[in-house]
Write a protein that holds these residues in place. Structure first.
Motif, PDB file in Angstrom:
ATOM      1  N   ILE A  18      94.597 -82.500  -1.622  1.00  0.00           N
ATOM      2  CA  ILE A  18      93.721 -82.575  -2.783  1.00  0.00           C
ATOM      3  C   ILE A  18      94.583 -82.880  -4.003  1.00  0.00           C
ATOM      4  N   HIS A  19      94.281 -83.993  -4.673  1.00  0.00           N
ATOM      5  CA  HIS A  19      95.017 -84.377  -5.883  1.00  0.00           C
ATOM      6  C   HIS A  19      94.249 -83.874  -7.100  1.00  0.00           C
ATOM      7  N   ARG A  20      94.975 -83.363  -8.061  1.00  0.00           N
ATOM      8  CA  ARG A  20      94.330 -82.908  -9.283  1.00  0.00           C
ATOM      9  C   ARG A  20      93.772 -84.107 -10.041  1.00  0.00           C
ATOM     10  N   GLU A 113      86.396 -75.677  -0.557  1.00  0.00           N
ATOM     11  CA  GLU A 113      87.073 -76.934  -0.887  1.00  0.00           C
ATOM     12  C   GLU A 113      86.557 -78.079  -0.019  1.00  0.00           C
ATOM     13  N   TYR A 114      86.404 -77.820   1.279  1.00  0.00           N
ATOM     14  CA  TYR A 114      85.920 -78.892   2.154  1.00  0.00           C
ATOM     15  C   TYR A 114      84.460 -79.209   1.837  1.00  0.00           C
ATOM     16  N   LEU A 115      83.672 -78.202   1.536  1.00  0.00           N
ATOM     17  CA  LEU A 115      82.264 -78.415   1.226  1.00  0.00           C
ATOM     18  C   LEU A 115      82.111 -79.264  -0.034  1.00  0.00           C
ATOM     19  N   GLN A 116      82.947 -79.004  -1.023  1.00  0.00           N
ATOM     20  CA  GLN A 116      82.922 -79.812  -2.241  1.00  0.00           C
ATOM     21  C   GLN A 116      83.347 -81.246  -1.941  1.00  0.00           C
ATOM     22  N   PHE A 117      84.374 -81.393  -1.106  1.00  0.00           N
ATOM     23  CA  PHE A 117      84.869 -82.725  -0.747  1.00  0.00           C
ATOM     24  C   PHE A 117      83.793 -83.535  -0.016  1.00  0.00           C
ATOM     25  N   ILE A 118      83.166 -82.942   1.009  1.00  0.00           N
ATOM     26  CA  ILE A 118      82.197 -83.694   1.802  1.00  0.00           C
ATOM     27  C   ILE A 118      80.970 -84.045   0.972  1.00  0.00           C
ATOM     28  N   THR A 119      80.630 -83.196  -0.007  1.00  0.00           N
ATOM     29  CA  THR A 119      79.512 -83.503  -0.905  1.00  0.00           C
ATOM     30  C   THR A 119      79.828 -84.715  -1.773  1.00  0.00           C
ATOM     31  N   ILE A 120      81.057 -84.750  -2.320  1.00  0.00           N
ATOM     32  CA  ILE A 120      81.478 -85.891  -3.143  1.00  0.00           C
ATOM     33  C   ILE A 120      81.534 -87.164  -2.315  1.00  0.00           C
ATOM     34  N   LEU A 121      82.056 -87.077  -1.089  1.00  0.00           N
ATOM     35  CA  LEU A 121      82.168 -88.251  -0.227  1.00  0.00           C
ATOM     36  C   LEU A 121      80.790 -88.824   0.104  1.00  0.00           C
ATOM     37  N   GLU A 122      79.850 -87.972   0.460  1.00  0.00           N
ATOM     38  CA  GLU A 122      78.499 -88.443   0.795  1.00  0.00           C
ATOM     39  C   GLU A 122      77.820 -89.061  -0.419  1.00  0.00           C
ATOM     40  N   GLU A 123      78.021 -88.460  -1.594  1.00  0.00           N
ATOM     41  CA  GLU A 123      77.427 -89.014  -2.805  1.00  0.00           C
ATOM     42  C   GLU A 123      78.034 -90.368  -3.143  1.00  0.00           C
ATOM     43  N   ASN A 127      76.060 -93.795  -3.628  1.00  0.00           N
ATOM     44  CA  ASN A 127      76.081 -94.357  -4.978  1.00  0.00           C
ATOM     45  C   ASN A 127      77.527 -94.628  -5.371  1.00  0.00           C
ATOM     46  N   HIS A 128      77.978 -95.853  -5.117  1.00  0.00           N
ATOM     47  CA  HIS A 128      79.397 -96.197  -5.281  1.00  0.00           C
ATOM     48  C   HIS A 128      79.696 -96.554  -6.735  1.00  0.00           C
ATOM     49  N   THR A 129      79.541 -95.597  -7.641  1.00  0.00           N
ATOM     50  CA  THR A 129      79.798 -95.817  -9.059  1.00  0.00           C
ATOM     51  C   THR A 129      81.263 -95.527  -9.375  1.00  0.00           C
ATOM     52  N   PRO A 130      81.774 -96.056 -10.499  1.00  0.00           N
ATOM     53  CA  PRO A 130      83.163 -95.754 -10.884  1.00  0.00           C
ATOM     54  C   PRO A 130      83.436 -94.260 -11.015  1.00  0.00           C
ATOM     55  N   ALA A 131      82.454 -93.501 -11.506  1.00  0.00           N
ATOM     56  CA  ALA A 131      82.661 -92.059 -11.654  1.00  0.00           C
ATOM     57  C   ALA A 131      82.825 -91.384 -10.295  1.00  0.00           C
ATOM     58  N   ASN A 132      82.005 -91.784  -9.321  1.00  0.00           N
ATOM     59  CA  ASN A 132      82.119 -91.203  -7.981  1.00  0.00           C
ATOM     60  C   ASN A 132      83.406 -91.647  -7.292  1.00  0.00           C
ATOM     61  N   LYS A 133      83.809 -92.903  -7.527  1.00  0.00           N
ATOM     62  CA  LYS A 133      85.056 -93.391  -6.933  1.00  0.00           C
ATOM     63  C   LYS A 133      86.252 -92.609  -7.472  1.00  0.00           C
ATOM     64  N   LYS A 134      86.210 -92.275  -8.764  1.00  0.00           N
ATOM     65  CA  LYS A 134      87.301 -91.495  -9.355  1.00  0.00           C
ATOM     66  C   LYS A 134      87.379 -90.105  -8.722  1.00  0.00           C
ATOM     67  N   LYS A 135      86.210 -89.541  -8.427  1.00  0.00           N
ATOM     68  CA  LYS A 135      86.187 -88.216  -7.799  1.00  0.00           C
ATOM     69  C   LYS A 135      86.735 -88.261  -6.381  1.00  0.00           C
ATOM     70  N   VAL A 136      86.332 -89.261  -5.591  1.00  0.00           N
ATOM     71  CA  VAL A 136      86.747 -89.301  -4.189  1.00  0.00           C
ATOM     72  C   VAL A 136      88.224 -89.643  -4.068  1.00  0.00           C
ATOM     73  N   ARG A 137      88.791 -90.295  -5.089  1.00  0.00           N
ATOM     74  CA  ARG A 137      90.229 -90.611  -5.067  1.00  0.00           C
ATOM     75  C   ARG A 137      91.093 -89.371  -5.257  1.00  0.00           C
ATOM     76  N   CYS A 138      90.462 -88.258  -5.587  1.00  0.00           N
ATOM     77  CA  CYS A 138      91.213 -87.009  -5.722  1.00  0.00           C
ATOM     78  C   CYS A 138      91.471 -86.348  -4.370  1.00  0.00           C
ATOM     79  N   TYR A 139      91.076 -87.008  -3.281  1.00  0.00           N
ATOM     80  CA  TYR A 139      91.246 -86.442  -1.943  1.00  0.00           C
ATOM     81  C   TYR A 139      91.961 -87.443  -1.034  1.00  0.00           C
ATOM     82  N   ASP A 140      92.821 -86.907  -0.181  1.00  0.00           N
ATOM     83  CA  ASP A 140      93.490 -87.698   0.851  1.00  0.00           C
ATOM     84  C   ASP A 140      92.883 -87.291   2.185  1.00  0.00           C
ATOM     85  N   PHE A 141      92.208 -88.227   2.838  1.00  0.00           N
ATOM     86  CA  PHE A 141      91.522 -87.935   4.093  1.00  0.00           C
ATOM     87  C   PHE A 141      91.563 -89.160   4.994  1.00  0.00           C
ATOM     88  N   ASP A 142      91.015 -89.033   6.197  1.00  0.00           N
ATOM     89  CA  ASP A 142      91.039 -90.132   7.159  1.00  0.00           C
ATOM     90  C   ASP A 142      90.467 -91.391   6.514  1.00  0.00           C
TER      91      ASP A 142
END
Length: 543
Positions: A18-20, A113-123, A127-142
């Motif tokens: 998880i990246h800050r 932490e995982y629940l928050q991550f999977i919620t952001i990923l599904e959103e 809805n592939h908006t710049p704001a959501n992309k910035k959020k998902v970039r805070c995680y390193d996953f498969d």
């Protein structure tokens, strides 16, 4: 709702780090963006370990299946009476693994932490908006679960995607119709064997970085390198979809806001046959203050596919399209920098996009065939020639000759990989042949017999003192050489090949040949795999 989220946790990706958020750490500087490794709870950790071992055993069984099937057949186990109980055992194991996967999903569901991550990923997928992309970039996953950021079809005709981008093909031999049919029948076994070699151990020998076992061993190092690029340099990870459907894993570091001139230039890095952008040649231009775009070969890291020449060129094409249409760089602001086998995609890019600013090739070669013949038995020579030309035709020199812009070649004087006789014989370095072919094409009247002899003598130098001795021995006048070339450029068409040197004395040709050789090539006294320091990364010479 809870059941749906549990299902998403069962099918969700493996979370690694998880990246800050860059917004929350901007006031603390770069060091304030340090992330942390995701720590799963005991239930998730143990079930994940069981599934990991099952996956490893399946991979081992898959690769050893030919030998295993032969053994079982000789022992008489491949019959209906034996297969029925075996299928029952397999079914029981699969049911158990399904239960383990459900338990892992339960463990993930209990992790905030995982629940928050999977919620952001599904959103983000919805809805592939710049704001959501910035959020998902805070995680390193498969990376297979990473949403696509750019597709080749967004800027090109989808109907052209099946064939892929164009490559230079070897010249066909002219034969009569009857002779051609007979030859095809006669060489059919060779074609079959070549195909099997290329698609089995041949491809893995050429690109060892595509082997899953090596990637698994390097995974901690790759994760650490990726975390460094994201947390220290504000790197942006993106998934690009090439025209062949392969997903390309990329990393972009933007330096345009730093105020320096070098940051306005984008350096696209092409890695070696066991190189990854996480730990590869990206670091050299980064230290020099450039904006940098790194990418992994098909089958490397998060990229999918296999690294055959066509797939490599398709990947390079979508990387350049992404740099132009999404990152906002013009071709005149793009430098292609390649190390080792990355010279193939770099030279292809130079050939296909001639408007790019320049090309820098480090420890690269002119053609794969001489290097392949070096490591294979002499009796295999015809088979090796056919296999390379048909399936692995890395013709760097032929592609580079199509490019009219500035080129810099960096030769490792103790290179042990791209030499045909050993690291102690600097004249067997295939970088020499790349330089000679380039100079002979661009300046054919200068690179006559006397010019070639002078350049070969200079190439035989293994240290700066010997280079300087050869250069001074021919009494090369740099100012005179520049004036001759500038006068020719001002009076005639500047498209290569040039006819400069046509009415010149042999002494003049030798001077110009040595002058051009030293401008087009720099020596670096080290071995093949030593990282290139930023101090050795220079823009190519311009007249």
């Amino acid at each position: 709702m809870a059941g749906w989220m549990w299902l998403r946790c069962i099918l969700g990706p493996h979370l690694q780090r998880i990246h800050r958020s860059p917004d929350s750490s901007r006031s603390e500087g770069r060091a304030g963006r340090r992330g942390w490794t995701y720590q799963p709870r005991s239930l998730e950790r143990h079930t994940d370990s069981i599934i990991g071992w099952a996956s490893a055993l399946w991979s081992l069984s898959y690769y050893s299946s030919p030998l295993l099937l032969c053994y079982l057949y000789r022992k008489g186990y491949i019959c209906s009476s034996k297969l029925v109980p075996v299928s029952q055992y397999v079914g029981t194991v699969l049911v158990c693994l399904l239960g383990v996967a459900c338990l892992r999903g339960w463990g993930r569901w209990k992790s905030s932490e995982y629940l928050q991550f999977i919620t952001i990923l599904e959103e983000t997928k919805k809805n592939h908006t710049p704001a959501n992309k910035k959020k998902v970039r805070c995680y390193d996953f498969d990376f297979s679960h990473w949403p696509s950021d750019f597709s080749w079809t967004e800027v090109s005709n989808p109907k052209l995607s099946k064939a892929g981008v164009s490559l230079l093909k070897p010249e066909p031999r002219l034969r009569g119709a009857a002779d051609s049919v007979l030859n095809s029948v006669r060489t059919l076994p060779c074609h079959v064997i070549s195909f099997l070699i290329a698609h089995s151990f041949g491809r893995r020998m050429l690109y060892p970085g595509s082997v899953g076992l090596l990637q698994k061993a390097m995974r901690p190092m790759l994760q650490q390198g990726q975390a460094r690029l994201i947390e220290e340099f504000d790197g942006q990870r993106n998934k690009l979809v090439a025209c062949d459907g392969n997903e390309i894993d990329t990393m972009f570091v933007d330096r345009r806001g730093d105020g320096g001139q070098t940051g306005q230039t984008l350096v696209i890095c092409c890695e070696g046959n066991a190189g990854f952008y996480e730990v590869g040649c990206m670091n050299t231009p980064l230290e020099g203050g450039y904006s940098v775009l790194g990418w992994n070969h098909p089958g490397f890291g998060g990229s999918t596919g296999v690294p055959f020449p066509q797939n490599e060129a398709n990947a390079m094409d979508v990387v350049i399209q992404f740099a132009m249409h999404k990152l906002g760089f013009q071709l005149k602001d793009i430098v292609i920098y390649a190390w080792s086998i990355g010279g193939f995609t770099a030279s292809w890019a130079a050939m296909s996009y001639p408007e790019i600013q320049s090309v820098v090739l480090d420890a690269s070669f002119d053609d794969l065939l001489p290097l392949a013949l070096k490591v294979m038995p002499d009796s295999w020579r015809p088979l090796v020639q056919h296999t390379v030309r048909q399936y692995m035709n890395l013709n760097n020199a032929d592609q580079l000759l199509k490019y009219q812009g500035p080129v810099l070649l960096i030769r490792r004087t103790r290179d042990e990989i791209i030499t045909t006789a050993g690291p102690e014989d600097v004249m067997s370095n295939r970088g020499n042949d790349l330089l000679l072919k380039l100079l002979q094409f661009r300046y054919p009247k200068i690179m006559t017999d006397e010019g070639i002899r002078a350049v070969r003598q200079w190439l035989g130098s293994s240290n700066p003192l010997e280079e300087a001795s050869v250069y001074s021995g021919y009494e090369v006048d740099d100012d005179w050489c520049v004036s001759v070339l500038q006068s020719y450029q001002a009076e005639r068409d500047v498209v290569f090949p040039w006819s400069v040197g046509e009415d010149m004395t042999p002494e003049g040709r030798r001077q110009l040949a040595l002058f051009l050789a030293r401008k087009y090539m720099r020596n670096f006294e080290t071995t093949h795999c030593t990282p290139l320091p930023a101090s050795e990364f220079h823009p190519p010479w311009r007249l």
